[in-house]
Design an enzyme around this catalytic site. Sequence first.
Site, PDB file in Angstrom:
ATOM      1  N   ARG A  78     -31.889 -34.150   7.602  1.00  0.00           N
ATOM      2  CA  ARG A  78     -33.151 -33.913   6.753  1.00  0.00           C
ATOM      3  C   ARG A  78     -33.142 -34.041   5.333  1.00  0.00           C
ATOM      4  NH1 ARG A  78     -33.445 -29.012   6.039  1.00  0.00           N
ATOM      5  NH2 ARG A  78     -31.902 -28.103   7.210  1.00  0.00           N
ATOM      6  N   TYR A 206     -35.451 -39.654  11.771  1.00  0.00           N
ATOM      7  CA  TYR A 206     -34.619 -38.490  12.306  1.00  0.00           C
ATOM      8  C   TYR A 206     -35.360 -37.334  12.647  1.00  0.00           C
ATOM      9  CZ  TYR A 206     -31.549 -34.343  11.742  1.00  0.00           C
ATOM     10  OH  TYR A 206     -31.260 -33.149  11.999  1.00  0.00           O
ATOM     11  N   LYS A 215     -39.942 -28.424  12.032  1.00  0.00           N
ATOM     12  CA  LYS A 215     -40.103 -28.076  10.714  1.00  0.00           C
ATOM     13  C   LYS A 215     -41.196 -28.191   9.780  1.00  0.00           C
ATOM     14  CE  LYS A 215     -35.698 -27.141  11.524  1.00  0.00           C
ATOM     15  NZ  LYS A 215     -35.391 -25.752  11.811  1.00  0.00           N
ATOM     16  N   HIS A 235     -37.662 -19.036  10.302  1.00  0.00           N
ATOM     17  CA  HIS A 235     -36.633 -19.737  11.087  1.00  0.00           C
ATOM     18  C   HIS A 235     -35.551 -19.117  11.738  1.00  0.00           C
ATOM     19  CE1 HIS A 235     -33.035 -23.104   9.739  1.00  0.00           C
ATOM     20  NE2 HIS A 235     -33.618 -23.414  10.927  1.00  0.00           N
ATOM     21  N   SER A 257     -29.480 -23.732   8.781  1.00  0.00           N
ATOM     22  CA  SER A 257     -29.049 -24.827   9.814  1.00  0.00           C
ATOM     23  C   SER A 257     -27.551 -24.809  10.065  1.00  0.00           C
ATOM     24  CB  SER A 257     -29.575 -26.027   9.174  1.00  0.00           C
ATOM     25  OG  SER A 257     -30.856 -25.848   8.704  1.00  0.00           O
ATOM     26  N   CYS A 259     -25.499 -23.022  11.465  1.00  0.00           N
ATOM     27  CA  CYS A 259     -24.697 -21.717  11.528  1.00  0.00           C
ATOM     28  C   CYS A 259     -24.485 -21.054  12.906  1.00  0.00           C
ATOM     29  CB  CYS A 259     -25.399 -20.834  10.323  1.00  0.00           C
ATOM     30  SG  CYS A 259     -25.054 -21.345   8.821  1.00  0.00           S
ATOM     31  N   ASP A 284     -34.514 -21.380  17.383  1.00  0.00           N
ATOM     32  CA  ASP A 284     -34.808 -21.864  15.786  1.00  0.00           C
ATOM     33  C   ASP A 284     -35.895 -21.469  15.274  1.00  0.00           C
ATOM     34  OD1 ASP A 284     -33.773 -23.711  13.916  1.00  0.00           O
ATOM     35  OD2 ASP A 284     -35.330 -25.208  14.376  1.00  0.00           O
ATOM     36  N   ARG A 376     -26.890 -34.758  17.497  1.00  0.00           N
ATOM     37  CA  ARG A 376     -27.871 -33.766  18.042  1.00  0.00           C
ATOM     38  C   ARG A 376     -27.988 -34.009  19.391  1.00  0.00           C
ATOM     39  NH1 ARG A 376     -30.255 -29.539  14.722  1.00  0.00           N
ATOM     40  NH2 ARG A 376     -29.516 -30.235  12.543  1.00  0.00           N
TER      41      ARG A 376
HETATM   42  C1  OXD Z   1     -32.364 -27.481  11.058  1.00  0.00           C
HETATM   43  C2  OXD Z   1     -32.618 -27.769  12.546  1.00  0.00           C
HETATM   44  O1  OXD Z   1     -32.011 -28.577  10.382  1.00  0.00           O
HETATM   45  O2  OXD Z   1     -32.959 -26.833  13.276  1.00  0.00           O
HETATM   46  O3  OXD Z   1     -32.573 -26.511  10.801  1.00  0.00           O
HETATM   47  O4  OXD Z   1     -32.608 -29.045  13.107  1.00  0.00           O
HETATM   48 MN    MN Z   2     -33.221 -25.118  12.258  1.00  0.00          MN
END
Ligand code: OXD
Ligand code: MN
Length: 591
Positions: A78, A206, A215, A235, A257, A259, A284, A376
């Site tokens: 991002r 991406y 998002k 989130h 993100s 974590c 998420d 990913r």
């Molecule tokens: C982020 C995702 O970047 O969930 O938070 O992809």
């Molecule tokens: Mn996320």
Amino acid sequence: MTRELLGACYTSNPALLAWVQEMVNLCEPKEVFWCNGSPEETKALTEQAVSQGVLIRLNQQKLPGCYYHRSNPNDVARVEQSTYICTVDEEQAGPTNNWMAPKQMYQKLRGYCAGAMRGRTMYVIPYLMGPPGSPLAKVGIELTDSIYVALSMGVMTRMGELACQQLGNSDEFNRGLHCMLDINPERRYIAHFPQDNAIISVGSNYGGNVLLGKKCLALRIGSYLGRQEGWLAEHMLILCIESPAGEKTYVAAAFPSACGKTNFAMLVPPARFEGWKVTTIGDDIAWMKPGPDGRLYAINPEAGYFGVVPGTNSKSNPNAVQMISHDTIYTNVALTPDLDVWWEGKDGPVPAQCLDWKGNAWTPESREKAAHPNSRFTSPMANNPVLAPEADDPAGVPISAIIFGGRRANTMPLVYQAFNWVHGVYIGATMGSETTAASAGSTGQVRRDPMAMLPFCGYHMGDYFRHWINMRRLIKHPPRIFQVNWFRKGDQGDYLWPGFGENMRVLKWMIDRCHGRIDAQETLLGWMPNPQTFDLEGIRGFTSQQFDQVQALREEEWRREIVSQQELFMQLYSHLPKELIFQRELLMARL
Ligand code: OXD
Ligand code: MN
């Protein structure tokens, strides 16, 4: 609209048709393809993506239904610096968002999109965020010239005709336009127009920038709509803990993100917790609204997982290992000579040779990582071996606990509980975390990431805190709020808490607190576990002294912490709820 431009259109919604026509006139695609979400369509699009070189078919013996994608090396995360909230007034977007006036941004991006799909296909993607029939669900339409996006949206959302059925003839849908252009960071904009419920994303391919349901709609536009309509777009993962007696408790947890939200959402309880089950509602995003019984109900608006691959193995997340072993799109991992995938932290041996995420030859001697740290997987939630059936419940699940967690090497104890809702909002609002590879830029620095929403809040962060505080009045039985930190380190730089499945112990303590079944100690931070009653039995080599260390409250560190909160408070000051200022004062007084 000519017949070819309509393609196999299956809706007569006038607002939708008019908007698609307008965008077709702007982008001038050679054809328009209406995605219906059927398995036959997915198969055909996948074949096409393989023949275009967008996807590589992986070894189908080892990885049935799996494909591989490489993104442009300049486009792997991002981009917060290119993400804009285009409210009419700059003040509404607040100081933590980039802002441009809608008129100016529309003009700029329409300029980029004019004729941008010449010779290309425009995919029309109607999608539903949330279970069909849910009062919380929302419809979006994404127009894109990326077949990778079309396929990924089919995994990540409920895509196709069912979304148009839910929409009927209403004009209330999110209008999302995505043009890849030439994947040039100079012409990369992820622009949100909350007042128009619209998104334009250009210059990227991406996931986080271009799967517009995620998002962009579910968080940035969603948070804006949630404030207007009396709900929360967060989130947060959502999980269910089921006791051996069948009691189910639902928990939502916000972490920045990368974590470990996906790992936590799919946690396997250790042997000590025989008969306990953790199942996943979402990994998420949570949309939460007070229900008629006065509790806070949550749905996961998504239908798939777009998770970080490196570090996924049978210790960190055995369920994910199974989940991504079939019907998964891998992006930017390494590719082995037998068309298998590899990443740092995968189970098994390191391959003697492979191609790295850029397609260059790689050996264990290479200095660079084989998989990009933000590589990913894209997997449908149906793949998840511990998917909760409630993930499809239109009513959502009643949340008993809300957890805020960051990645902090020091200061933050493993767990404590807020004294009350407003104190919990303060804890969430002042969350800090070390930056990760999920966003472009340097990693490892502590930054304030309120409620893990810093990159995702679609309006002024101070007003967002006010909305959280106001929500209390609408929730008769509010969830209890907790802070956790799995990442605290000792003097030698070693993690103090074993984490992963052992996080079940923290979960168990929290749900016992929610049900009023366990005592706690009042400290200046909040309620902390009593070391005598916190269950540590069966953690190999973990002593009660180590527990004291991971829970330690070091006043020096907290003084620094409070001082460093000042920066955020100053930045938001004109919109900052007084309650949060008082909470900080109270903490200072206790210190
Ligand atoms: C982020 C995702 O970047 O969930 O938070 O992809
Ligand atoms: Mn996320």
